[in-house]
Every structure is written in structure tokens, then in C-alpha cells.
Design an enzyme around this catalytic site. Structure first.
Site, PDB file in Angstrom:
ATOM      1  N   LYS A  90       0.831  -1.218   0.000  1.00 43.88           N
ATOM      2  CA  LYS A  90       0.000   0.000   0.000  1.00 43.88           C
ATOM      3  C   LYS A  90       0.858   1.257   0.000  1.00 43.88           C
ATOM      4  O   LYS A  90       0.500   2.260  -0.615  1.00 43.88           O
ATOM      5  CB  LYS A  90      -0.945   0.012   1.213  1.00 43.88           C
ATOM      6  CG  LYS A  90      -2.141  -0.921   1.050  1.00 43.88           C
ATOM      7  CD  LYS A  90      -3.353  -0.442   1.827  1.00 43.88           C
ATOM      8  CE  LYS A  90      -4.596  -1.214   1.398  1.00 43.88           C
ATOM      9  NZ  LYS A  90      -5.797  -0.868   2.134  1.00 43.88           N
ATOM     10  N   LYS A 124      -6.291  -7.349  -7.733  1.00 44.66           N
ATOM     11  CA  LYS A 124      -7.520  -7.656  -6.998  1.00 44.66           C
ATOM     12  C   LYS A 124      -8.618  -6.621  -7.301  1.00 44.66           C
ATOM     13  O   LYS A 124      -8.308  -5.435  -7.447  1.00 44.66           O
ATOM     14  CB  LYS A 124      -7.133  -7.664  -5.516  1.00 44.66           C
ATOM     15  CG  LYS A 124      -8.231  -7.563  -4.526  1.00 44.66           C
ATOM     16  CD  LYS A 124      -7.661  -7.675  -3.126  1.00 44.66           C
ATOM     17  CE  LYS A 124      -7.792  -6.346  -2.421  1.00 44.66           C
ATOM     18  NZ  LYS A 124      -8.306  -6.403  -1.071  1.00 44.66           N
ATOM     19  N   LYS A 126     -12.698  -1.799  -4.003  1.00 46.12           N
ATOM     20  CA  LYS A 126     -13.710  -0.734  -4.012  1.00 46.12           C
ATOM     21  C   LYS A 126     -13.085   0.635  -4.179  1.00 46.12           C
ATOM     22  O   LYS A 126     -13.759   1.578  -4.573  1.00 46.12           O
ATOM     23  CB  LYS A 126     -14.603  -0.817  -2.773  1.00 46.12           C
ATOM     24  CG  LYS A 126     -13.904  -0.747  -1.439  1.00 46.12           C
ATOM     25  CD  LYS A 126     -14.912  -0.805  -0.306  1.00 46.12           C
ATOM     26  CE  LYS A 126     -14.691  -1.972   0.628  1.00 46.12           C
ATOM     27  NZ  LYS A 126     -13.417  -1.975   1.343  1.00 46.12           N
TER      28      LYS A 126
HETATM   29  N1  AQP Z   1     -11.291  -8.833  -4.730  1.00 47.76           N
HETATM   30  C1  AQP Z   1     -11.583  -9.528  -3.645  1.00 47.76           C
HETATM   31  N2  AQP Z   1     -11.810 -10.853  -3.713  1.00 47.76           N
HETATM   32  C2  AQP Z   1     -12.124 -11.550  -2.585  1.00 47.76           C
HETATM   33  N3  AQP Z   1     -12.232 -10.987  -1.357  1.00 47.76           N
HETATM   34  C3  AQP Z   1     -12.024  -9.676  -1.249  1.00 47.76           C
HETATM   35  N4  AQP Z   1     -12.059  -8.826  -0.187  1.00 47.76           N
HETATM   36  C4  AQP Z   1     -11.764  -7.577  -0.612  1.00 47.76           C
HETATM   37  N5  AQP Z   1     -11.545  -7.578  -1.946  1.00 47.76           N
HETATM   38  C5  AQP Z   1     -11.691  -8.866  -2.365  1.00 47.76           C
HETATM   39  C6  AQP Z   1     -12.387  -9.213   1.189  1.00 47.76           C
HETATM   40  O1  AQP Z   1     -13.379  -8.338   1.670  1.00 47.76           O
HETATM   41  C7  AQP Z   1     -13.209  -8.178   3.099  1.00 47.76           C
HETATM   42  C8  AQP Z   1     -13.310  -6.747   3.462  1.00 47.76           C
HETATM   43  O2  AQP Z   1     -12.256  -6.054   2.850  1.00 47.76           O
HETATM   44  P1  AQP Z   1     -11.813  -4.635   3.381  1.00 47.76           P
HETATM   45  O3  AQP Z   1     -12.800  -3.633   2.993  1.00 47.76           O
HETATM   46  O4  AQP Z   1     -11.562  -4.680   4.840  1.00 47.76           O
HETATM   47  O5  AQP Z   1     -10.402  -4.349   2.737  1.00 47.76           O
HETATM   48  P2  AQP Z   1      -9.745  -4.760   1.399  1.00 47.76           P
HETATM   49  O6  AQP Z   1      -9.370  -6.203   1.404  1.00 47.76           O
HETATM   50  O7  AQP Z   1      -8.614  -3.779   1.209  1.00 47.76           O
HETATM   51  O8  AQP Z   1     -10.899  -4.539   0.325  1.00 47.76           O
HETATM   52  P3  AQP Z   1     -10.949  -3.537  -0.886  1.00 47.76           P
HETATM   53  O9  AQP Z   1     -12.285  -3.650  -1.501  1.00 47.76           O
HETATM   54  O10 AQP Z   1      -9.748  -3.729  -1.758  1.00 47.76           O
HETATM   55  O11 AQP Z   1     -10.862  -2.151  -0.130  1.00 47.76           O
HETATM   56  P4  AQP Z   1      -9.905  -0.935  -0.380  1.00 47.76           P
HETATM   57  O12 AQP Z   1     -10.068  -0.600  -1.834  1.00 47.76           O
HETATM   58  O13 AQP Z   1     -10.396   0.147   0.515  1.00 47.76           O
HETATM   59  O14 AQP Z   1      -8.499  -1.363  -0.038  1.00 47.76           O
HETATM   60  C9  AQP Z   1     -11.873  -8.823   3.460  1.00 47.76           C
HETATM   61  O15 AQP Z   1     -12.121 -10.063   4.094  1.00 47.76           O
HETATM   62  C10 AQP Z   1     -11.198  -9.014   2.125  1.00 47.76           C
HETATM   63  O16 AQP Z   1     -10.333 -10.156   2.131  1.00 47.76           O
END
Ligand code: AQP
Length: 334
Positions: A112, A195, A198
Site C-alpha cells: 500500500k 484484486k 472498491k
Molecule cells: N477482490 C476480492 N476478492 C475476494 N475478497 C475480497 N475482499 C476484498 N476484496 C476482495 C475481502 O473483503 C473483506 C473486506 O475487505 P476490506 O474492505 O476490509 O479491505 P480490502 O481487502 O482492502 O478490500 P478492498 O475492496 O480492496 O478495499 P480498499 O479498496 O479500501 O483497499 C476482506 O475479508 C477481504 O479479504
């Protein structure tokens, strides 16, 4: 009965990745024996810049989406992290237990922060300590996570072990990760090696759980693919990350294995496959968006659910964190 804790950052609209990788597993877990606590981790969201008004809106929207996906307040505790001060209190103690070297090894921080390590917030660096506090504040022992979060859970166990050792207690239990299936990892629609996120700047890279049928169909039509037809065997998807991702999504949403999907579509071009994928996604995702809009149309009801969740969470976490504070030598509050 064990206690399960998991969280999601309100950093945008929940995606198909969040749904297949986390939320729908949470919905299944709450049908079991264990007590489930699901948290909108707004303090974690602050580790990167958030527009204050957008963060408030996204937190409510994430709550509405989780409810729309089937998280039931009568079965699970749903609340926003900042409403329960125990998280931040325990995180501070853990900041003083965890070692710099442990945090420097966290690959997610390196990913990150990238080359920008001197400029990112200190919050981003100590993020895993807050995550450890989220779990240990409830003495939760089961944590559903993707494999990218395993290193953070190991750190949470190291922190608990050091705390127990330093203060001569057996206070924080070991956490057991509930690792989710590989097929549940959803990749970007624009780049099958990244990946689905959001907070990705490109809206075309993801399916948002609020997307309408037309938008879902258009995003799938435009999703990156390659010129070859779909193969017969899963191992032939090696080196074809976009094709592999779309097959994985179709399998996950229809409850089939990738092998079964390929048996059906082998030799077909992406046109007919994408049409059926879009249809399956619309049938699944569009009603979630509709239900979420209904929850959002009643902000008082939504806030009531979150406040009630926070009260129940506080009742569990506050005595645990008060005991941790006593163990380290802090006087009780007034
Ligand atoms: N692409 C993905 N495939 C499978 N699982 C996913 N998760 C996130 N993206 C995927 C799972 O969703 C849960 C919550 O995630 P989070 O919001 O705590 O953080 P993250 O993993 O960083 O998700 P994002 O969507 O990528 O958020 P941002 O963009 O803010 O960094 C977790 O259990 C994660 O594994």
C-alpha cells in the site's frame, strides 16, 4: 460456542469481490452456533485520506449493503468501529506491545505504501495493531479472512503471546483463521492480475453491489478478455488471468466448480459466455442493491440498528479492555 469477528472498510461501495470473498461467507456463518460480530471499520478507513462527508455516507451505505446481503441484526452484531472506544484503547496498548520489526515485515504495508513510505500516515503502519485490537477486544477466536490477511492474524497472535508473556497472564486467546476458498478471490475486470477493489480509481474495474442491471451487463461486456476461446481444462487457464477470473466469478455465483463451467463452455467464444455471466450476476446482485436502497431510505431505522449493535459490542468489549488496562497498570477511569 466460539466468537467470530470480521470487518470491512467503508472506503467505497462494497464490490462483488467483497461479496464473494467475505460478505456471503459471513451470512452463512451467522446461521451456525458461533456468535458473530461484524464491524464497519471506519478507523481503518482513516489510514488513507477520506472526504469526511463521503466517509459518513459510505459507512451508512456499507451498513445498508450488509443488511441487504442478509446480515441479520437479530443473529449478528453489526456496528461501526468508532462507536466502541474499546478498539482504540486496546490498539494503543498494542502499539506499545508490538515491535517495529514485526510491522516492517507486513507485506500489505509495503504494497500500500509502495515507494512512498515516508509520506503515508503512521496509522497505515500500525493498522495491524488496530486489527489485532478489533479481534482481541472481544476475545474472538475465529476470524474469516482472505489469504492476504493471514500475516496480520499471525501478528495478532504474536501480540497476544507477548502481552500474555510480559504480564504473566493467559488473558488473550489464540486466533484461528477461517481461510476462504481460493476461488473466492475476485480480480479486476480491467486487469486479471490485480484484486478487484472498491477504491480502485476505475469504476469499470469492478461490479459494485449497487450497480443496476444495465451497468452490470455493460461492465461484463467490456471486461478485458483474450482472443482464444474458452478451454476445456482449468489448467489451460494458466497465463490467461482475465479468462480465469471470469470463469471463477461465474463458478462462484452459480455454485458450480470452474471445471463444470468449462465443461459447459469449452470451445465457446467470450460473447455467449459473457451474456450468461451477466445474466447470473444481475439475478444475484441487482436485488441486493434494491434492498440496500430501501434500508437507506430509512436513515433513522439504519442508525437505530447500528446504535443497537454498538451497545451490544460495547457490553462485550469494554470489560475485556478494562481488564487489559488494569493488567498493564492503568488506573480505572471515572
Ligand atoms: N477482490 C476480492 N476478492 C475476494 N475478497 C475480497 N475482499 C476484498 N476484496 C476482495 C475481502 O473483503 C473483506 C473486506 O475487505 P476490506 O474492505 O476490509 O479491505 P480490502 O481487502 O482492502 O478490500 P478492498 O475492496 O480492496 O478495499 P480498499 O479498496 O479500501 O483497499 C476482506 O475479508 C477481504 O479479504
Amino acid at each position: 460456542m466460539a466468537r467470530i469477528f470480521s470487518g470491512i472498510q467503508p472506503t467505497g461501495i462494497a464490490t462483488l469481490g467483497n461479496y464473494l470473498g467475505a460478505i456471503r461467507n459471513w451470512v452463512a456463518l451467522q446461521q451456525g452456533e458461533d456468535e458473530c460480530i461484524f464491524c464497519l471499520v471506519d478507523l481503518h478507513a482513516l489510514t488513507v485520506w477520506q472526504e469526511p462527508a463521503a466517509l459518513r455516507e459510505q459507512t451508512r451505505q456499507m451498513a445498508a449493503l450488509l443488511l441487504a446481503c442478509g446480515i441479520a441484526p437479530e443473529r449478528s452484531i453489526l456496528f461501526h468501529q468508532s462507536a466502541v472506544s474499546a478498539h482504540a484503547r486496546l490498539a494503543w496498548i498494542f502499539n506499545c506491545v508490538a515491535r517495529m520489526g514485526w510491522l516492517k515485515r507486513m507485506t500489505q504495508f509495503k504494497d500500500k505504501a509502495g515507494k512512498n513510505q515516508e509520506e503515508v500516515s503512521t496509522g497505515l503502519f500500525v493498522y495491524p495493531n488496530l486489527m489485532a485490537a478489533d479481534i482481541h477486544a472481544y476475545h474472538a477466536t475465529r476470524v474469516p479472512v482472505g489469504d492476504d490477511q493471514l500475516q496480520h492474524l499471525e501478528l495478532a497472535n504474536d501480540i497476544a503471546e507477548k502481552f500474555n508473556h510480559d504480564f504473566g497472564v493467559a488473558f488473550f486467546p489464540r486466533i484461528e483463521p477461517l481461510v476462504l476458498k481460493e476461488s473466492a478471490r475476485v480480480m479486476s475486470l480491467r486487469d486479471g492480475t490485480k484484486k478487484m477493489s472498491k477504491s480502485d480509481p476505475s469504476d469499470q474495474s469492478r461490479i459494485n453491489l449497487t450497480d443496476t442491471a444495465d451497468v452490470i451487463a455493460q461492465k461484463i461486456r467490456k471486461a478485458k478478455t483474450d482472443p482464444a476461446p474458452l478451454p476445456e481444462h482449468v489448467h489451460d487457464l494458466e497465463g490467461r488471468p482475465e479468462a480465469r477470473n471470469l470463469v471463477g466469478i461465474y463458478a462462484a455465483i452459480t455454485g458450480k466448480t470452474p471445471h463444470e463451467v468449462l465443461r459447459h463452455f469449452a470451445g465457446s467464444g467470450f460473447g455467449p459466455f459473457k451474456a450468461q455471466l451477466a445474466e447470473a450476476l444481475i439475478a444475484h446482485i441487482e436485488p441486493i442493491g434494491q434492498r440496500a436502497r430501501e434500508y437507506l431510505a430509512d436513515p433513522t431505522g439504519l442508525d437505530h440498528i447500528l446504535r443497537d449493535g454498538a451497545r451490544r459490542a460495547e457490553a462485550i468489549a469494554s470489560p475485556i479492555v478494562a481488564e487489559a488496562e488494569r493488567l498493564v497498570g492503568l488506573l480505572p477511569g471515572v
